[in-house]
Design an enzyme around this catalytic site. Structure first.
Site, PDB file in Angstrom:
ATOM      1  N   HIS A   1     107.161  57.162   3.683  1.00 25.19           N
ATOM      2  CA  HIS A   1     107.883  58.379   3.536  1.00 25.19           C
ATOM      3  C   HIS A   1     108.119  59.263   4.940  1.00 25.19           C
ATOM      4  O   HIS A   1     109.296  59.840   4.815  1.00 25.19           O
ATOM      5  CB  HIS A   1     106.942  59.389   2.529  1.00 25.19           C
ATOM      6  CG  HIS A   1     106.668  58.633   1.150  1.00 25.19           C
ATOM      7  ND1 HIS A   1     105.404  58.409   0.926  1.00 25.19           N
ATOM      8  CD2 HIS A   1     107.453  58.376   0.170  1.00 25.19           C
ATOM      9  CE1 HIS A   1     105.554  57.887  -0.413  1.00 25.19           C
ATOM     10  NE2 HIS A   1     106.632  57.966  -0.773  1.00 25.19           N
TER      11      HIS A   1
ATOM     12  N   LYS B   1     104.039  59.054 -13.975  1.00 25.23           N
ATOM     13  CA  LYS B   1     102.831  58.442 -13.471  1.00 25.23           C
ATOM     14  C   LYS B   1     101.767  59.666 -13.534  1.00 25.23           C
ATOM     15  O   LYS B   1     101.757  60.801 -13.756  1.00 25.23           O
ATOM     16  CB  LYS B   1     103.074  58.292 -12.019  1.00 25.23           C
ATOM     17  CG  LYS B   1     104.094  57.307 -11.823  1.00 25.23           C
ATOM     18  CD  LYS B   1     104.449  57.164 -10.205  1.00 25.23           C
ATOM     19  CE  LYS B   1     105.442  56.265  -9.961  1.00 25.23           C
ATOM     20  NZ  LYS B   1     106.068  56.251  -8.442  1.00 25.23           N
TER      21      LYS B   1
ATOM     22  N   ARG C   1     113.725  50.700  -0.495  1.00 24.54           N
ATOM     23  CA  ARG C   1     112.928  49.606   0.252  1.00 24.54           C
ATOM     24  C   ARG C   1     113.653  48.246  -0.237  1.00 24.54           C
ATOM     25  O   ARG C   1     114.624  47.789   0.649  1.00 24.54           O
ATOM     26  CB  ARG C   1     111.579  49.581  -0.357  1.00 24.54           C
ATOM     27  CG  ARG C   1     110.777  50.702   0.091  1.00 24.54           C
ATOM     28  CD  ARG C   1     109.463  51.120  -0.521  1.00 24.54           C
ATOM     29  NE  ARG C   1     109.514  51.190  -2.178  1.00 24.54           N
ATOM     30  CZ  ARG C   1     108.855  50.895  -2.959  1.00 24.54           C
ATOM     31  NH1 ARG C   1     107.653  51.061  -2.607  1.00 24.54           N
ATOM     32  NH2 ARG C   1     109.173  51.163  -4.414  1.00 24.54           N
TER      33      ARG C   1
ATOM     34  N   SER D   1     102.715  53.417  -2.655  1.00 21.88           N
ATOM     35  CA  SER D   1     101.529  54.322  -2.759  1.00 21.88           C
ATOM     36  C   SER D   1     100.332  53.700  -3.538  1.00 21.88           C
ATOM     37  O   SER D   1      99.275  53.796  -3.471  1.00 21.88           O
ATOM     38  CB  SER D   1     101.951  55.981  -3.132  1.00 21.88           C
ATOM     39  OG  SER D   1     102.885  56.406  -2.365  1.00 21.88           O
TER      40      SER D   1
HETATM   41  N1  COA Z   1     108.137  54.158   1.916  1.00 23.34           N
HETATM   42  C1  COA Z   1     107.112  53.613   1.343  1.00 23.34           C
HETATM   43  N2  COA Z   1     106.998  53.906  -0.224  1.00 23.34           N
HETATM   44  C2  COA Z   1     108.067  54.419  -0.776  1.00 23.34           C
HETATM   45  C3  COA Z   1     109.030  54.474  -0.178  1.00 23.34           C
HETATM   46  C4  COA Z   1     109.354  54.520   1.287  1.00 23.34           C
HETATM   47  N3  COA Z   1     110.156  54.698   2.071  1.00 23.34           N
HETATM   48  N4  COA Z   1     109.929  54.915  -0.964  1.00 23.34           N
HETATM   49  C5  COA Z   1     109.468  54.988  -2.146  1.00 23.34           C
HETATM   50  N5  COA Z   1     108.225  54.401  -1.839  1.00 23.34           N
HETATM   51  C6  COA Z   1     107.327  54.128  -3.165  1.00 23.34           C
HETATM   52  C7  COA Z   1     106.354  55.436  -3.458  1.00 23.34           C
HETATM   53  O1  COA Z   1     105.180  55.418  -2.590  1.00 23.34           O
HETATM   54  C8  COA Z   1     106.211  55.029  -4.572  1.00 23.34           C
HETATM   55  O2  COA Z   1     105.127  54.237  -5.074  1.00 23.34           O
HETATM   56  P1  COA Z   1     104.214  54.144  -6.330  1.00 23.34           P
HETATM   57  O3  COA Z   1     105.190  53.679  -7.360  1.00 23.34           O
HETATM   58  O4  COA Z   1     103.198  53.019  -6.064  1.00 23.34           O
HETATM   59  O5  COA Z   1     103.650  55.471  -6.485  1.00 23.34           O
HETATM   60  C9  COA Z   1     107.451  54.419  -5.252  1.00 23.34           C
HETATM   61  O6  COA Z   1     108.096  53.966  -4.019  1.00 23.34           O
HETATM   62  C10 COA Z   1     108.525  55.303  -5.854  1.00 23.34           C
HETATM   63  O7  COA Z   1     108.278  56.432  -6.039  1.00 23.34           O
HETATM   64  P2  COA Z   1     108.664  57.941  -5.650  1.00 23.34           P
HETATM   65  O8  COA Z   1     109.678  57.702  -4.522  1.00 23.34           O
HETATM   66  O9  COA Z   1     107.574  58.869  -5.388  1.00 23.34           O
HETATM   67  O10 COA Z   1     109.543  58.166  -6.864  1.00 23.34           O
HETATM   68  P3  COA Z   1     108.945  58.235  -8.517  1.00 23.34           P
HETATM   69  O11 COA Z   1     109.578  57.173  -9.257  1.00 23.34           O
HETATM   70  O12 COA Z   1     107.475  58.240  -8.265  1.00 23.34           O
HETATM   71  O13 COA Z   1     109.446  59.774  -8.832  1.00 23.34           O
HETATM   72  C11 COA Z   1     111.322  61.487  -9.310  1.00 23.34           C
HETATM   73  C12 COA Z   1     110.823  59.956  -8.929  1.00 23.34           C
HETATM   74  C13 COA Z   1     110.081  62.320  -9.091  1.00 23.34           C
HETATM   75  C14 COA Z   1     112.151  61.820  -8.254  1.00 23.34           C
HETATM   76  C15 COA Z   1     111.774  61.569 -10.494  1.00 23.34           C
HETATM   77  O14 COA Z   1     110.771  60.922 -11.276  1.00 23.34           O
HETATM   78  C16 COA Z   1     112.379  62.948 -11.072  1.00 23.34           C
HETATM   79  O15 COA Z   1     113.078  63.285 -10.503  1.00 23.34           O
HETATM   80  N6  COA Z   1     111.611  63.269 -11.791  1.00 23.34           N
HETATM   81  C17 COA Z   1     111.754  64.744 -12.256  1.00 23.34           C
HETATM   82  C18 COA Z   1     112.441  64.599 -13.778  1.00 23.34           C
HETATM   83  C19 COA Z   1     113.618  64.377 -13.691  1.00 23.34           C
HETATM   84  O16 COA Z   1     114.582  65.158 -13.326  1.00 23.34           O
HETATM   85  N7  COA Z   1     114.094  63.485 -14.392  1.00 23.34           N
HETATM   86  C20 COA Z   1     115.611  62.883 -14.517  1.00 23.34           C
HETATM   87  C21 COA Z   1     115.839  61.723 -13.964  1.00 23.34           C
HETATM   88  S1  COA Z   1     117.217  61.385 -14.613  1.00 23.34           S
END
Ligand code: COA
Length: 164
Positions: free
Chosen positions: A19, A43, A95, A133
């Site tokens: 991140h 989550k 990724r 994560s």
């Molecule tokens: N390096 C390391 N890890 C990374 C990374 C990077 N560059 N980019 C992503 N990841 C990992 C994260 O650690 C995470 O790991 P995990 O699944 O083991 O926890 C995973 O990739 C993806 O997670 P993240 O980027 O945090 O996204 P998410 O899918 O958890 O959350 C939101 C996405 C919060 C943006 C989305 O749920 C959201 O917008 N929610 C609000 C409600 C909404 O508007 N919804 C409408 C959508 S249409």
């Protein structure tokens, strides 16, 4: 350098070096970046929202680009939060190819919900390609070495949580 507010949303449970890499690189493109940990998603985070906000603050204060960064948690729809913050760009890290389908759908849905919002993808660097994560939490829980993926500060907090 674009005078545009960008949002880097995610769960950040916890924030990893992957991140941080995305944040640093996004800061070369945008003047203001809001790192936005989400309250509402599918989550069940290990760290509370307050803890995640605090950890992100601790991790970014030492960055050269810190003056461009804010940490603001959000609940509800991301596009609504973006509007309130005056942001027009969402930053997401990509990724592996396996991220692509979900990220493409997310970007499409967000753009459908608000046509003024664009998503830009930053490819993860080679070290960040396989970090997640969840893996970090799993390794820490089993008392493994997570120092390649997270800072010593985050590692300490993980160990405290898991009591290892
Ligand atoms: N390096 C390391 N890890 C990374 C990374 C990077 N560059 N980019 C992503 N990841 C990992 C994260 O650690 C995470 O790991 P995990 O699944 O083991 O926890 C995973 O990739 C993806 O997670 P993240 O980027 O945090 O996204 P998410 O899918 O958890 O959350 C939101 C996405 C919060 C943006 C989305 O749920 C959201 O917008 N929610 C609000 C409600 C909404 O508007 N919804 C409408 C959508 S249409």
């Amino acid at each position: 350098m674009r005078d545009i507010t960008a949002i880097y949303p995610g769960t950040f449970d916890p924030i990893t070096y992957g991140h941080i890499d995305i944040i640093k690189r996004a800061s070369k493109i945008f003047n203001r970046i809001i790192i936005a940990p989400a309250l509402d998603n599918a989550k069940t985070p290990l760290f509370s929202l307050d803890e995640r906000v605090q950890i992100i603050h601790e991790e970014i204060t030492c960055l050269v680009c810190a003056d461009k960064l804010e940490v603001i948690p959000f609940r509800g729809l991301l596009v609504d939060f973006a509007k309130v913050q005056g942001a027009s760009v969402l930053v997401r890290g990509l990724r592996a190819a396996s991220d692509f389908e979900f990220e493409f759908q997310l970007a499409y849905m967000n753009h459908k919900l608000d046509g003024d919002i664009e998503t830009i993808f930053i490819p993860a660097n080679e070290k960040g390609h396989f970090i997640s994560s969840s893996f970090v939490k799993q390794i820490a829980k089993l008392n493994g070495d997570v120092s390649n993926f997270v800072s010593a500060n985050v590692e300490r907090k993980l160990r405290r949580h898991y009591d290892v």
